[in-house]
Structure formats: C-alpha cells, structure tokens
Design a protein around this motif. Sequence first.
Motif: not given
Length: 436
Positions: A269-271, A276-278, A285-289
């Motif tokens: 999902k994008l903010d 930023t893509a989560y 795991k959960l990443f912020a890209v």
Amino acid sequence: MSDETGYNSGAQESGPSGKPGFFSNVFNSGKDRASEAERAAAAMGDAIPGVGEGVWDEDEECVSGDVSAYVHSLEAGRDPWYPRQTAHGALDVMRGFLGPHFSSFQATADRQRKDTEDPNSTTGMASSTMKSSTEAEDFRKASKIRDEDQPRMSEDMQRHLNRAQYRTEGAVLVASGMVGHAVGVALDPAGEKAYVVTDAGKLYSVSLTNYAKREFVTTGTLGSPGGIALDGKGKAYVTDNSGNRLVRVDLANGSTEEVATGVRAYGVKLDDSGKTAYVTGLDGKLFAVDVEKKDAKKLIVDQLGPSTSGAALDGNGKAYTGNWNHVGNLWEVDLLADPPSKRSVATLTRQSGDIALDGAGTAYISDHWGDVLYKVDLTTGAQHVAVKATGNFSALGVALDSRNGVLYVSTWEGQLWRFPLRVLQTPELIEITTGV
C-alpha cells in the motif's frame, strides 16, 4: 394480363402528360413497402419493455412501479454514442433511426416516380440522377461528424447515473477469465478503472463503467505478484514474491523497473504522498520503502506470523496486516510510535488475505479458504461474515472506492466482483451464487 413474375405487361399507368409511366409500378411498390416498414418501426415502441412508469423510492431503497421502465429511463439519459446495455436502449435506437429513414425513402420514391412521368423523362431522369448524386455527395460531406462534434454527457449527468447505478445494483460480477489467480486489485477512481494482478504475472485493466477488460503488456516480467498499489500519477507498484522485490510499472508505456529487492514482498500500500510504499513480507515482516530512491527500505516490525499477506493504511499513522497461516491474525501496527509497535486486533477463523478500510472503524478482509468476506470492528475485534458464496468465491484482493461507496474483490478464480458498501455496512448477509 400478367406474366408468371406478376408484372402487368398489358395496361400501363399513365402519367400527367398522358404518356405511360413505365416505372410507376416499381416506385409505387417501393413506396408502399417503405410505408409498411415505417409503420412497423413506429409500432416498435409498443413492444419495448418498460413503457410504464418506474421511479426510485429513496425510503424503501427500491424501484417503485415498473422496474423495466426505470431501467429504460436510465438508458434514455445516456450519451447516445455509448453502447447501450439493455434491450430498451437498442430498440430505442432502432426506432429512432428506422422511422425517419423509411419516411425519407417514401418521399424519394414519390419524387422519382414523378420524374419518370415527365414528358422529358430521359433528360429529366438523367438530370435528376446527376442532381441527386451531387446532393448526396454534398450531404455526405456536410453531415460527417467530427470527433469534437460528438455528443457529450455532462459530468453532472454522468455522476447522477453512476449514483443511481450503484444504489440499485447489488453484488455484480465485473470481469472474469483472467489468467491465474487474481491476487490483488487497486482502483483509479478518477480514470474509472481497476487494475488487477494475477500470480501468473499478468496485469489487467478493467473499466468500471462498461466492465471492458484488457491485458496490460509490460516490457519486463512481473514474476509472481501478490499485490498492487497505484500512486495516482500513472505508476503502479507490484510485489513479486518469487523474485523478492517491488516493481514499478509505468501505465503509459508498460515499462518496468525494480524499486526494492531482498524483500519477500506480497502485500503493498502507498501512503497519501505516494512516496512511501508499505510492503509486507511472507516471512512476517513489514517494510517501508522510499520509492523515489533505489532499494531504500526500512524494517518497521517483524514477527507478524508466517505468510504475512495484505496491508492497509488508515491515513492516521496505523497500518494493518493479515496472513495466510490458517490462524488469520489481523495486526495493527502503530507507525508513529518509537519504536513502532503492534497489537492483535482479531483472530479470524480461517485465513486473512487482503484488507480494505472504510474510514469508519471497519476493516473488510478476504478469506479465500472459507469463500467469504469478513468485516471486523477495529476497536473491539468483533467479526462478522459480510459475503458468503454458494459455489467458489475465493476472495483475495480487496479495494474500496470510497467516492462511490463500492467495494471490489478479486478472486482465486480469476474474477473481479463489486459490492455496494451501504449493504455491507448493514447487518444483512450478502449471499451470492457464483456458478463456478
């Protein structure tokens, strides 16, 4: 006296000049046939369903009177250059075209018959033919409709029809026949399209107005996607769990590029900024890209359980994730905490896949194992089955069109379904028969 063909070879009709009108019977016959056809076209209206009256009853939330007439009224308000979806529209178009056409045919037959009865019939006919040809050519040029002259429906009318359409329809199968399992769906409400990815590496666009589906061709392989998100600027972000990466797709030309690698990416999902893509990983795991930089990823939380799948953002610093591990935990992650923290909101009875939030404290969660769609209260964790199927309805991707109040669900069977949010928000259970 008539021959075997029925042509009268004896008595011949005389024109005003007293000379026989050798072609009068031909034109009279054509005129008669056109007259009969015109009457048939005019009578066609009586056979069109929905000639009564039908209106939308806001209190009862249903059509009062003749349902077919209500549908007919909706069709009549559409742009005539758009394809009609019902028999009403098709018959209206036929009636509106055939009647005037045959009336014109009669007038032409009358005029040509008189030309043949003129004393200077040969000259008159030749002159008439040349004049008619010239007039036809001039008319053809003058009546050519340019693109800018095409009739257009006002935006207000289009919005009205869309609202009426969404109010009056329940569960609708929007598209089917997609290759692979339709694992993820993202919406472009402004462009009135849905984008669906399948685990066979296919990307499809589906019109939300006429449900036309087309396969989107990309320059590079998408591997085995798990989810898709749009940035609203013509770019789609697709996870490839087989390649452990996040891929960006330019929707204008189909070009692809890697944004992040080393992530067992599944949900995305994008903010609100689109920067930023989560991304959830199948390893819990959960990443912020940071999508504006190459391979700029940050681990937010881990230990979300095996096979972490869908993700959702509430716009207020909270992220939600699900997983496929037959426990179906729904996790809430506080992105603003330092360090970010997580809590279990609910444990679903089967599996939780993708997640959509309605902005009013409810999450809609797919369960492809149980052929259901759940709704979960994010405060209390209370859960209810919102959609249940007779037949296969293996829900995977979930996306909400909040502007029109419609929830879209992609399925294991390669289908895309649509459900009205106003019905999902009631205690009523939507039961569908898929026929699959």
